[in-house]
Design a protein around this motif. Structure first.
Motif, short mmCIF file in Angstrom:
data_model
loop_
_atom_site.label_atom_id
_atom_site.label_comp_id
_atom_site.label_asym_id
_atom_site.label_seq_id
_atom_site.Cartn_x
_atom_site.Cartn_y
_atom_site.Cartn_z
N UNK A 5 -9.12 -7.12 3.41
CA UNK A 5 -9.32 -5.94 2.56
C UNK A 5 -10.72 -6.02 1.93
N UNK A 56 -9.61 1.88 -0.61
CA UNK A 56 -10.10 3.26 -0.50
C UNK A 56 -11.49 3.35 -1.11
N UNK A 63 -5.94 -0.43 5.03
CA UNK A 63 -5.51 -1.74 4.57
C UNK A 63 -4.06 -2.03 4.97
N UNK A 82 -2.48 6.20 -12.42
CA UNK A 82 -2.96 4.98 -11.76
C UNK A 82 -2.03 4.59 -10.61
N UNK A 105 7.56 17.05 -3.93
CA UNK A 105 6.46 16.85 -2.97
C UNK A 105 6.82 15.82 -1.90
N UNK A 112 0.82 -1.21 0.00
CA UNK A 112 0.00 0.00 0.00
C UNK A 112 0.86 1.27 0.00
N UNK A 113 2.16 1.10 0.28
CA UNK A 113 3.06 2.26 0.27
C UNK A 113 3.68 2.50 -1.10
N UNK A 135 -4.04 4.70 4.95
CA UNK A 135 -4.83 3.61 4.39
C UNK A 135 -5.04 2.52 5.45
N UNK A 192 -5.91 14.55 -10.01
CA UNK A 192 -4.84 13.88 -10.74
C UNK A 192 -5.10 13.89 -12.25
N UNK A 196 -6.88 -0.84 -3.14
CA UNK A 196 -6.05 -0.38 -2.04
C UNK A 196 -6.89 -0.03 -0.81
N UNK A 213 -8.89 0.87 -9.07
CA UNK A 213 -7.54 0.83 -8.52
C UNK A 213 -7.53 1.28 -7.06
N UNK A 220 -12.89 -3.71 1.16
CA UNK A 220 -13.20 -2.77 0.06
C UNK A 220 -12.58 -3.29 -1.23
N UNK A 233 -3.52 5.92 -4.99
CA UNK A 233 -3.64 5.65 -3.56
C UNK A 233 -2.62 6.44 -2.74
N UNK A 234 -2.07 7.47 -3.36
CA UNK A 234 -1.16 8.38 -2.67
C UNK A 234 0.01 7.64 -2.02
N UNK A 254 -11.90 9.15 -2.46
CA UNK A 254 -10.84 9.34 -3.46
C UNK A 254 -11.30 10.20 -4.66
N UNK A 258 3.18 1.63 -8.68
CA UNK A 258 4.05 1.14 -9.75
C UNK A 258 3.52 1.52 -11.12
N UNK A 278 -2.52 -4.46 -2.44
CA UNK A 278 -2.54 -5.14 -1.14
C UNK A 278 -3.76 -6.05 -0.97
N UNK A 317 -4.18 11.52 0.73
CA UNK A 317 -5.18 10.67 1.38
C UNK A 317 -4.76 10.41 2.82
N UNK A 373 -9.41 13.43 -5.26
CA UNK A 373 -8.02 13.17 -5.66
C UNK A 373 -7.94 12.70 -7.12
#
Lengths: 327, 271
Positions: B20, A123, B14, A164, A200, A93-94, B12, A135, A121, A117, B22, A168-169, A128, A97, B114, B9, A131
């Motif tokens: 997960x 969300x 998750x 894409x 950023x 989630x971090x 998260x 984007x 994650x 997408x 959602x 999820x930032x 979202x 790609x 994830x 955001x 965002x």
């Protein structure tokens, strides 16, 4: 405050002794293909890192393992301090790609694909939607939001791929050959986007075929060849320590053979059109230039022309791997 | 270029672990929207083919074939037609969706999210199961509307449809994982699934067969699920309904477990 400091000391990506080999497609043919021979790689939080290497060097395999697409044989990978296997929900989630191959989808509009997408994650749509709109606007795709991927131009597809990856930032953005096969104008546009994302605070890992791209964007680069990282460092440092530069001076009205004039430098002398041509081989052309000019002009030499040839990362690459990156 | 930084955001959830939900819901809905967006290929054909069977058999053969187990021939074959639709649709949906994702590089995009392998495989299975159930219900409705077919045990009927859809969607998952081309899927359908469906007694009662063929039919699992549905809708062949139910449950569990385990292992999906 202290914990924030500590957190920033945890590397964004930490790869230890990573090994991977692939079984042949035809098992009877035997013989594994060794893709990675033990890679160590540490990317600091907030860093812009470039992984350079020819085709088949192991770039995509390394990225595949970090993101969970390829299984590792040996070694370990952690992302922001957590293991990519035992804590895969956290690490994935971090990371965002943008893969080398452009994805195709026949069914949905690009906006819908972005909502999917985000959903993967964890969300919700309402969390979202702002965002996604921002984007899409930022990457010049807002007007195309109701189009399908196949209706986009090549450049738009590439931009969509990056949007894409960012939906999820993620703290870390991994781009596998983001500028492969796109025109110069778009390349520059993407570079601007990437610089801005880096500003950023995103950590960026970029693989590329284009050495100038890495030289221009990356704070640090690693050159990977045949499954090992051959050298790593700041582009300028690598050029300085591994590359060579030269200064060419075209002279008349003096006798440059007087050794004293230009002692301390190694050079080659050739006669040239009523004068002489001197080629100095130096580590840092900019620093040596003034000294050379001073020495020559104080001895009454008339300087017609000066050419500086700086060594590039490409030279470093060739000297280390024995081949050009696009071979 | 617009240099405004997009809104960040919040953390998260998750990333903290746990299921997960959602993501699971999103992928399941994606699978459902996917086949609905091409309903001309995924929903209508089964309905048209079934209507053709009903009309052709109703108008021609029914006059020559006497009633089977006390019901007219057209009504007798209808549960078989429903099952045929359920099985082929459930199975095709999952196998082709997986293969398509593999061929279009979408699978890679999904595998780096994830989501657990379990969440991903169940989303695919449910997507296919929903398509199977929708197709089954539409043919059932067709039977009720045009040949006045009774539905004696409606709840059992629905349960059976869901169970078999789920099971064969699981089979589709297994095939989708192994398949490397559309040819692989077509081969399995043409040489394996379709013969089993036809030999499972869609168009006849296996009691009409000579002993050898009857015994052979008894090892065809599809025979049991058709029988089970026939009982649920028409209340005939009740003696074997428990066996039919057991076979359907076993098959569903087996296909689901194999599919999920293969996906988890990353067979032909992860390197």
């Amino acid at each position: 405050m202290r914990s924030a400091k500590l957190e920033s000391m945890i590397p964004a990506i930490d790869v230890r002794n990573l090994k991977k080999s692939y079984l042949p497609i035809n098992r009877r043919a035997g013989g594994k293909t060794i893709a990675l021979k033990g890679i160590d790689l540490t990317i600091k939080s907030g860093e812009f890192y470039g992984l350079l290497g020819p085709n088949g060097a192991g770039k995509t395999t390394t990225i595949g393992i970090i993101t969970g697409l390829v299984r590792l044989d040996e070694g370990s990978v952690s992302v922001m301090g957590k293991d990519i296997i035992s804590d895969y929900r956290f690490t994935r989630s971090k990371i965002g790609v943008s893969p080398q191959e452009l994805t195709v989808d026949w069914f949905f509009t690009i906006e819908r694909l972005l909502y999917f997408q985000a959903g993967y994650y964890g969300i919700r749509k309402e969390e979202v939607s702002d965002r996604i709109e921002q984007l899409l606007k930022k990457f010049g795709l807002y007007k195309k939001r109701n189009s399908k991927i196949r209706e986009l131009s090549g450049g738009m597809k590439r931009r969509f791929q990056i949007v894409k990856a960012l939906v999820h930032d993620p703290e870390i953005l991994i781009l596998d050959e983001p500028t492969a096969g796109i025109d110069v104008e778009l390349r520059h546009m993407l570079w601007d986007y990437l610089r801005q994302l880096h500003k950023e605070g995103k950590t960026i890992l970029l693989t590329t075929h284009y050495i100038d791209e890495a030289e221009l964007l990356c704070e640090r680069v690693g050159i990977i060849n045949e499954g090992t990282i051959v050298v790593e460092g700041k582009p300028s440092e690598l050029i300085q320590s591994l590359g060579k530069g030269s200064i060419e001076v075209y002279l008349s009205d003096c006798d440059p053979e007087k050794e004293a004039l230009i002692s301390g430098f190694s050079y080659v002398l050739e006669p040239y059109d009523g004068g002489s041509r001197l080629v100095f081989s130096v580590d840092e052309p900019e620093k040596s230039l003034s000294e050379i000019i001073k020495a020559l002009s104080s001895n009454g030499c008339h300087i017609h022309e000066v050419k500086i040839t700086k060594s590039s990362l490409e030279d470093v690459f060739i000297s280390l791997t024995g081949r050009a990156i696009n071979d | 270029m617009n240099t405004q930084k997009p809104e960040s955001l919040k953390k998260l959830p998750v990333a903290e672990g746990g299921i997960n939900w959602i993501g699971f819901r999103t992928l399941t809905l994606r699978e459902i929207y996917r086949f609905l967006s091409v309903y001309r290929q995924t929903v209508i054909p089964g309905l048209v083919t079934s209507a053709l069977y009903i009309i052709i058999f109703g108008l021609t053969l029914q006059r020559r074939i006497s009633a089977i187990d006390g019901v007219s021939y057209t009504i007798y074959i209808l549960p078989g037609l429903i099952m045929m639709n359920v099985i082929t649709n459930a199975y095709n949906n999952t196998s082709s969706s997986i293969l398509q994702m593999k061929l279009l590089q979408q699978m890679q995009d999904l595998l780096i999210t994830p989501m657990s392998s379990m969440e991903i495989s169940f989303s695919f299975i449910i997507g296919g199961a929903v398509r199977g159930v929708i197709n089954g219900l539409l043919v059932l409705l067709l039977g009720i509307l045009i040949i006045d077919m009774p539905v004696v045990h409606p709840i059992q009927t629905l349960l059976f449809l869901i169970l078999v859809s789920w099971g064969f969607s699981g089979a589709g998952l297994i095939l989708g994982i192994f398949a490397e081309s559309w040819d692989n899927i077509a081969t399995m359908v043409n040489f394996f699934i379709t013969p089993l469906i036809f030999l499972g007694g869609v168009f006849y009662s296996i009691d009409m067969l000579p002993a050898f063929w009857r015994n052979l039919s008894m090892i065809n699992p599809i025979y049991y699920v058709i029988n089970g549905l026939r009982y649920s809708i028409l209340d005939i062949g009740g003696s074997t309904v428990h066996l039919s139910f057991a076979v359907a449950v076993l098959m569903t569990i087996l296909f689901t477990v194999i599919g999920v385990v293969l996906f988890q292992k990353g067979t032909r999906i992860k390197q």
